[in-house]
Design a protein around this motif. Structure first.
Motif, mmCIF file in Angstrom:
data_model
loop_
_atom_site.group_PDB
_atom_site.id
_atom_site.type_symbol
_atom_site.label_atom_id
_atom_site.label_comp_id
_atom_site.label_asym_id
_atom_site.label_seq_id
_atom_site.Cartn_x
_atom_site.Cartn_y
_atom_site.Cartn_z
ATOM 1 N N ARG A 236 0.841 -1.197 0.000
ATOM 2 C CA ARG A 236 0.000 0.000 0.000
ATOM 3 C C ARG A 236 0.877 1.248 0.000
ATOM 4 N N GLN A 237 0.377 2.272 -0.629
ATOM 5 C CA GLN A 237 1.106 3.531 -0.709
ATOM 6 C C GLN A 237 0.849 4.364 0.546
ATOM 7 N N VAL A 238 1.909 4.998 1.060
ATOM 8 C CA VAL A 238 1.748 5.940 2.158
ATOM 9 C C VAL A 238 1.053 7.171 1.588
ATOM 10 N N PRO A 239 -0.133 7.524 2.047
ATOM 11 C CA PRO A 239 -0.893 8.606 1.406
ATOM 12 C C PRO A 239 -0.302 9.984 1.669
ATOM 13 N N ASN A 240 -0.492 10.848 0.691
ATOM 14 C CA ASN A 240 -0.169 12.274 0.820
ATOM 15 C C ASN A 240 1.310 12.546 1.066
ATOM 16 N N VAL A 241 2.179 11.669 0.552
ATOM 17 C CA VAL A 241 3.620 11.848 0.736
ATOM 18 C C VAL A 241 4.319 11.737 -0.599
ATOM 19 N N GLU A 242 5.174 12.703 -0.870
ATOM 20 C CA GLU A 242 6.045 12.654 -2.042
ATOM 21 C C GLU A 242 7.482 12.791 -1.554
ATOM 22 N N GLY A 243 8.295 11.780 -1.808
ATOM 23 C CA GLY A 243 9.681 11.826 -1.351
ATOM 24 C C GLY A 243 10.364 10.498 -1.562
ATOM 25 N N GLY A 244 11.673 10.488 -1.314
ATOM 26 C CA GLY A 244 12.458 9.288 -1.545
ATOM 27 C C GLY A 244 13.430 9.021 -0.413
ATOM 28 N N SER A 245 14.283 8.018 -0.631
ATOM 29 C CA SER A 245 15.285 7.575 0.344
ATOM 30 C C SER A 245 14.648 7.266 1.697
ATOM 31 N N PRO A 246 13.637 6.400 1.750
ATOM 32 C CA PRO A 246 12.945 6.155 3.023
ATOM 33 C C PRO A 246 13.813 5.395 4.013
#
Length: 425
Positions: A236-246
């Motif tokens: 599932r996608q983490v909602p309302n988040v745009e970014g990388g290198s988690p």
């Protein structure tokens, strides 16, 4: 005397590495890197410096070497656009790129013959494999393709990695999307965690139950996805988040780097945020913008990142305290990652070469410390790293520590090169 600029990259942190003057003296073929140290397509600029010129060769492949035909009408270059480094040519000013070499080998360097009918290049066959060392010895993790970014689960029973196109080295593979795979170290079985889902980066939760992945959406924007190890539910996608290198932090929070709206002098600095897996409690975790996000300490207190010293100085690897306080400059050493329990950290000297060579150190930590004794201003010599208490030198690139002192993952590779003369079509 008489020196002048011919071309300056638009971003201060970008680099023009190699240049080739056309035989008629009117143009320069350039090999350049972007601000993240990744190869860009080659560029042709006018020798008089009147413009920034234009990119040549395949548009989506890094270019590393170039050459001109004797009549200045054709450029020759290497490009990784098709997943391996091959030689292309293009007629100027508006011809289409044409691939000349192909196959399992790769080519490096181009020396054009005076008559323009052939060129000489170094043809190489690379082999890179992922290995695990433990108290019983060493064994290879059998994979198809190149394995990058190995990460152990906390119990040491499984090893994750990504399958990528390019052999692992310090700068290239982290933009090379690939499936996250899971190897069972007891049975030797390896399988994709989420078949078909191509990740640019990932991390494992401290309890070993979840993996968070950076996956580009249809518009190319980085999104965060969560997948359980036991496959009890779909990703599932983490909602309302745009970014990388988690990176997973304590309590399951996810730290990530977000770049939209950040305008540093390089144009690449991003801010570090943290968020809960359900997309709530989003907040900024670090005040200083960073250029590249590294590892997060198991206790969540330190984040390693490539950033400008003081926010506006020269870039360097630094350890940032997420509880406040000044960052610690690492110097010539690159921190690769901590062991899952924080009992050791792997360090690579920048003098270490990419695959098939390289040199790393495993440094034990004690007393709850997450950083070894780093001298003021950072390590200046490899001898300073080797002199740390308990430091163990390992002749391997990008060593990843496991949950015990004798367990770590590393790369082993070979390269065979010979010179070949190739006729021009």
């Amino acid at each position: 005397m008489g020196a002048r600029d011919v071309y300056l990259p638009a971003n201060e942190m970008s680099m023009a590495h190699r240049s080739y003057l056309s035989p008629d003296g009117k143009w320069v073929l350039l090999v350049e890197m972007d601000q993240d140290h990744l190869w860009l397509p080659c560029r042709v600029v006018p020798m008089d410096g009147s413009s920034q010129g234009y990119q040549v060769g395949p548009p989506h492949g890094g270019c590393t070497f170039g050459a001109w035909s004797p009549d200045s009408k054709w450029i020759y270059l290497t490009s990784v656009a098709v997943g391996a480094n091959h030689i292309w040519r293009q007629r100027l000013p508006d011809g289409r790129p044409e691939q000349i070499t192909s196959g399992p080998t790769e080519e490096e360097g181009i020396a054009m013959a005076p008559d323009g009918r052939s060129f000489v290049t170094a043809v190489a066959l690379h082999n890179s494999s992922l290995w695990v060392h433990n108290a019983k010895g060493e064994r290879a993790i059998l994979v198809e393709g190149n394995a990058a970014e190995p990460r152990f689960t906390a119990d040491g029973k499984r090893l994750c990695y990504r399958i990528v196109k390019e052999p692992p080295n310090e700068w290239t593979y982290f933009r090379d999307a690939g499936e996250v795979r899971v190897a069972d170290l007891e049975s030797g079985r390896s399988e994709a965690l989420v078949p078909g889902l191509l990740a640019l980066d990932y991390d494992i939760s401290a309890d070993g139950r979840q993996v968070v992945m950076e996956v580009a959406d249809s518009a190319g924007k980085p999104r965060l996805w969560l997948a359980p190890f036991d496959r009890s539910s779909p990703p599932r996608q983490v909602p309302n988040v745009e970014g990388g290198s988690p990176r997973f932090g304590p309590g399951g929070q996810i730290y990530f780097r977000h770049t939209e709206g950040q305008h540093s002098m390089e144009g690449t600095a991003g801010l570090v945020y943290r968020v809960r897996p359900d997309g709530t409690a989003l907040e900024q975790a670090l005040q200083q913008p960073i250029l590249t996000m590294g590892s997060l300490s198991p206790d969540g207190r330190w984040l390693v990142a490539w950033a400008l010293i003081g926010g506006d100085g020269t870039p360097a690897w630094q350890a940032f305290s997420l509880a406040g306080g000044p960052p610690v400059t690492i110097g010539i050493a690159t921190f690769l990652d901590w062991s899952p329990d924080g009992s050791s950290v792997s360090v690579m000297s920048e003098t270490g070469a990419p695959i098939p060579g390289g040199r790393s150190y495993l440094i034990p930590l004690s007393g709850g410390r997450m950083l070894p004794n780093i001298p003021p201003g950072g390590f200046r010599t490899e001898e300073e790293i080797a002199g740390l208490p308990g430091a163990r030198r390992i002749e391997a690139y990008a060593v990843k520590p496991g949950p015990s002192p004798e367990m770590y993952a590393f790369y082993r590779g070979t390269a065979q090169r010979n010179l070949y003369r190739i006729p021009v079509p």
